[in-house]
Design a protein around this motif. Structure first.
Motif, PDB file in Angstrom:
ATOM      1  N   MET A  84       0.851  -1.177   0.000  1.00  0.00           N
ATOM      2  CA  MET A  84       0.000   0.000   0.000  1.00  0.00           C
ATOM      3  C   MET A  84       0.898   1.243   0.000  1.00  0.00           C
ATOM      4  O   MET A  84       1.701   1.424   0.911  1.00  0.00           O
ATOM      5  CB  MET A  84      -0.888  -0.057   1.250  1.00  0.00           C
ATOM      6  N   PRO A  85       0.769   2.116  -1.024  1.00  0.00           N
ATOM      7  CA  PRO A  85       1.606   3.319  -1.080  1.00  0.00           C
ATOM      8  C   PRO A  85       1.198   4.323   0.001  1.00  0.00           C
ATOM      9  O   PRO A  85       0.061   4.327   0.457  1.00  0.00           O
ATOM     10  CB  PRO A  85       1.342   3.884  -2.468  1.00  0.00           C
ATOM     11  N   PRO A  86       2.128   5.164   0.400  1.00  0.00           N
ATOM     12  CA  PRO A  86       1.791   6.176   1.404  1.00  0.00           C
ATOM     13  C   PRO A  86       0.755   7.162   0.870  1.00  0.00           C
ATOM     14  O   PRO A  86       0.649   7.369  -0.336  1.00  0.00           O
ATOM     15  CB  PRO A  86       3.126   6.868   1.687  1.00  0.00           C
ATOM     16  N   PRO A  87      -0.022   7.782   1.758  1.00  0.00           N
ATOM     17  CA  PRO A  87      -1.060   8.730   1.338  1.00  0.00           C
ATOM     18  C   PRO A  87      -0.477   9.876   0.506  1.00  0.00           C
ATOM     19  O   PRO A  87       0.568  10.419   0.826  1.00  0.00           O
ATOM     20  CB  PRO A  87      -1.622   9.253   2.663  1.00  0.00           C
ATOM     21  N   GLY A  88      -1.173  10.204  -0.583  1.00  0.00           N
ATOM     22  CA  GLY A  88      -0.775  11.325  -1.426  1.00  0.00           C
ATOM     23  C   GLY A  88       0.244  10.989  -2.489  1.00  0.00           C
ATOM     24  O   GLY A  88       0.531  11.814  -3.360  1.00  0.00           O
ATOM     25  N   LEU A  89       0.798   9.781  -2.474  1.00  0.00           N
ATOM     26  CA  LEU A  89       1.824   9.429  -3.446  1.00  0.00           C
ATOM     27  C   LEU A  89       1.266   9.403  -4.868  1.00  0.00           C
ATOM     28  O   LEU A  89       1.902   9.914  -5.797  1.00  0.00           O
ATOM     29  CB  LEU A  89       2.460   8.078  -3.098  1.00  0.00           C
ATOM     30  N   ASP A  90       0.080   8.832  -5.033  1.00  0.00           N
ATOM     31  CA  ASP A  90      -0.530   8.792  -6.370  1.00  0.00           C
ATOM     32  C   ASP A  90      -0.699  10.199  -6.937  1.00  0.00           C
ATOM     33  O   ASP A  90      -0.398  10.465  -8.102  1.00  0.00           O
ATOM     34  CB  ASP A  90      -1.899   8.098  -6.322  1.00  0.00           C
ATOM     35  N   GLU A  91      -1.190  11.111  -6.119  1.00  0.00           N
ATOM     36  CA  GLU A  91      -1.400  12.486  -6.566  1.00  0.00           C
ATOM     37  C   GLU A  91      -0.079  13.167  -6.888  1.00  0.00           C
ATOM     38  O   GLU A  91       0.034  13.895  -7.878  1.00  0.00           O
ATOM     39  CB  GLU A  91      -2.164  13.287  -5.502  1.00  0.00           C
ATOM     40  N   ALA A  92       0.928  12.943  -6.077  1.00  0.00           N
ATOM     41  CA  ALA A  92       2.245  13.542  -6.322  1.00  0.00           C
ATOM     42  C   ALA A  92       2.822  13.050  -7.640  1.00  0.00           C
ATOM     43  O   ALA A  92       3.411  13.826  -8.400  1.00  0.00           O
ATOM     44  CB  ALA A  92       3.201  13.223  -5.176  1.00  0.00           C
ATOM     45  N   ILE A  93       2.636  11.778  -7.931  1.00  0.00           N
ATOM     46  CA  ILE A  93       3.132  11.227  -9.198  1.00  0.00           C
ATOM     47  C   ILE A  93       2.390  11.842 -10.374  1.00  0.00           C
ATOM     48  O   ILE A  93       2.999  12.211 -11.382  1.00  0.00           O
ATOM     49  CB  ILE A  93       3.020   9.687  -9.198  1.00  0.00           C
ATOM     50  N   GLU A  94       1.064  11.969 -10.265  1.00  0.00           N
ATOM     51  CA  GLU A  94       0.280  12.566 -11.353  1.00  0.00           C
ATOM     52  C   GLU A  94       0.700  14.010 -11.608  1.00  0.00           C
ATOM     53  O   GLU A  94       0.822  14.435 -12.753  1.00  0.00           O
ATOM     54  CB  GLU A  94      -1.218  12.492 -11.052  1.00  0.00           C
ATOM     55  N   ILE A  95       0.918  14.770 -10.539  1.00  0.00           N
ATOM     56  CA  ILE A  95       1.349  16.160 -10.716  1.00  0.00           C
ATOM     57  C   ILE A  95       2.733  16.198 -11.336  1.00  0.00           C
ATOM     58  O   ILE A  95       3.012  17.004 -12.225  1.00  0.00           O
ATOM     59  CB  ILE A  95       1.303  16.920  -9.372  1.00  0.00           C
ATOM     60  N   SER A  96       3.617  15.297 -10.918  1.00  0.00           N
ATOM     61  CA  SER A  96       4.974  15.298 -11.464  1.00  0.00           C
ATOM     62  C   SER A  96       4.987  14.920 -12.934  1.00  0.00           C
ATOM     63  O   SER A  96       5.873  15.325 -13.671  1.00  0.00           O
ATOM     64  CB  SER A  96       5.874  14.347 -10.666  1.00  0.00           C
ATOM     65  N   LYS A  97       4.009  14.133 -13.380  1.00  0.00           N
ATOM     66  CA  LYS A  97       3.924  13.783 -14.799  1.00  0.00           C
ATOM     67  C   LYS A  97       3.460  14.980 -15.626  1.00  0.00           C
ATOM     68  O   LYS A  97       3.594  14.983 -16.844  1.00  0.00           O
ATOM     69  CB  LYS A  97       2.948  12.621 -15.003  1.00  0.00           C
ATOM     70  N   HIS A 112       0.284  16.134 -15.936  1.00  0.00           N
ATOM     71  CA  HIS A 112      -1.045  16.036 -16.530  1.00  0.00           C
ATOM     72  C   HIS A 112      -1.845  17.313 -16.323  1.00  0.00           C
ATOM     73  O   HIS A 112      -2.476  17.814 -17.248  1.00  0.00           O
ATOM     74  CB  HIS A 112      -1.807  14.854 -15.950  1.00  0.00           C
ATOM     75  N   THR A 113      -1.808  17.828 -15.112  1.00  0.00           N
ATOM     76  CA  THR A 113      -2.550  19.048 -14.811  1.00  0.00           C
ATOM     77  C   THR A 113      -1.993  20.224 -15.603  1.00  0.00           C
ATOM     78  O   THR A 113      -2.747  21.024 -16.167  1.00  0.00           O
ATOM     79  CB  THR A 113      -2.495  19.348 -13.302  1.00  0.00           C
ATOM     80  N   LEU A 114      -0.684  20.322 -15.678  1.00  0.00           N
ATOM     81  CA  LEU A 114      -0.075  21.418 -16.422  1.00  0.00           C
ATOM     82  C   LEU A 114      -0.403  21.322 -17.909  1.00  0.00           C
ATOM     83  O   LEU A 114      -0.644  22.338 -18.563  1.00  0.00           O
ATOM     84  CB  LEU A 114       1.442  21.416 -16.205  1.00  0.00           C
ATOM     85  N   ARG A 115      -0.423  20.112 -18.431  1.00  0.00           N
ATOM     86  CA  ARG A 115      -0.779  19.934 -19.842  1.00  0.00           C
ATOM     87  C   ARG A 115      -2.223  20.352 -20.077  1.00  0.00           C
ATOM     88  O   ARG A 115      -2.538  20.980 -21.088  1.00  0.00           O
ATOM     89  CB  ARG A 115      -0.550  18.495 -20.271  1.00  0.00           C
ATOM     90  N   LEU A 116      -3.103  19.984 -19.157  1.00  0.00           N
ATOM     91  CA  LEU A 116      -4.499  20.367 -19.287  1.00  0.00           C
ATOM     92  C   LEU A 116      -4.650  21.888 -19.243  1.00  0.00           C
ATOM     93  O   LEU A 116      -5.386  22.475 -20.042  1.00  0.00           O
ATOM     94  CB  LEU A 116      -5.338  19.725 -18.180  1.00  0.00           C
ATOM     95  N   LEU A 117      -3.932  22.525 -18.343  1.00  0.00           N
ATOM     96  CA  LEU A 117      -4.019  23.979 -18.232  1.00  0.00           C
ATOM     97  C   LEU A 117      -3.416  24.685 -19.448  1.00  0.00           C
ATOM     98  O   LEU A 117      -3.778  25.819 -19.746  1.00  0.00           O
ATOM     99  CB  LEU A 117      -3.330  24.452 -16.952  1.00  0.00           C
TER     100      LEU A 117
END
Length: 101
Positions: A1-14, A16-21
C-alpha cells in the motif's frame, strides 16, 4: 500500500494538470496556424479559378462557415487563457483523495 498522497504527487509530477491547463494556449496557436494555412490555400485557389474563369462558388460559403466556427473557438480559447491568468478570479487548488491506511 503506497503512502497517502503518493498517487497524486506522481500525477502532478507527470504534468497532466499542467498539460491540461496549457490546452487553451495550444488550441489557440493551432487554430491560428490552420486559419493562416486556409487563407493561403484560399488565395491560391482563387487565383487558379480566376484563370479558368470560375469565380466564388457556393462551396466557398460553406468553407467560410467552418472558418467562422474556428474563429469563434479561438476567441473562446483566448478568453479561457485570460481567465486562467486572472489571479483575481482564478486560483489553483490541489485536491487529493484521502487514503485510509
Amino acid at each position: 500500500m503506497p503512502p497517502p498522497g503518493l498517487d497524486e504527487a506522481i500525477e502532478i509530477s507527470k504534468g497532466h494538470t499542467l498539460r491540461l491547463l496549457s490546452l487553451p494556449d495550444f488550441l489557440d496557436a493551432s487554430i491560428g496556424k490552420i486559419l493562416k494555412l486556409r487563407q493561403k490555400i484560399s488565395a491560391a485557389t482563387a487565383s487558379i479559378k480566376s484563370v479558368f474563369g470560375q469565380e466564388g462558388t457556393q462551396q466557398n460559403a460553406c468553407i467560410f462557415c467552418q472558418v467562422d466556427k474556428l474563429e469563434r473557438l479561438r476567441e473562446r480559447m483566448v478568453k479561457v487563457c485570460d481567465l486562467f491568468r486572472d489571479t483575481d478570479s482564478t486560483e489553483f487548488v490541489i485536491v487529493t483523495l484521502r487514503t485510509v491506511v
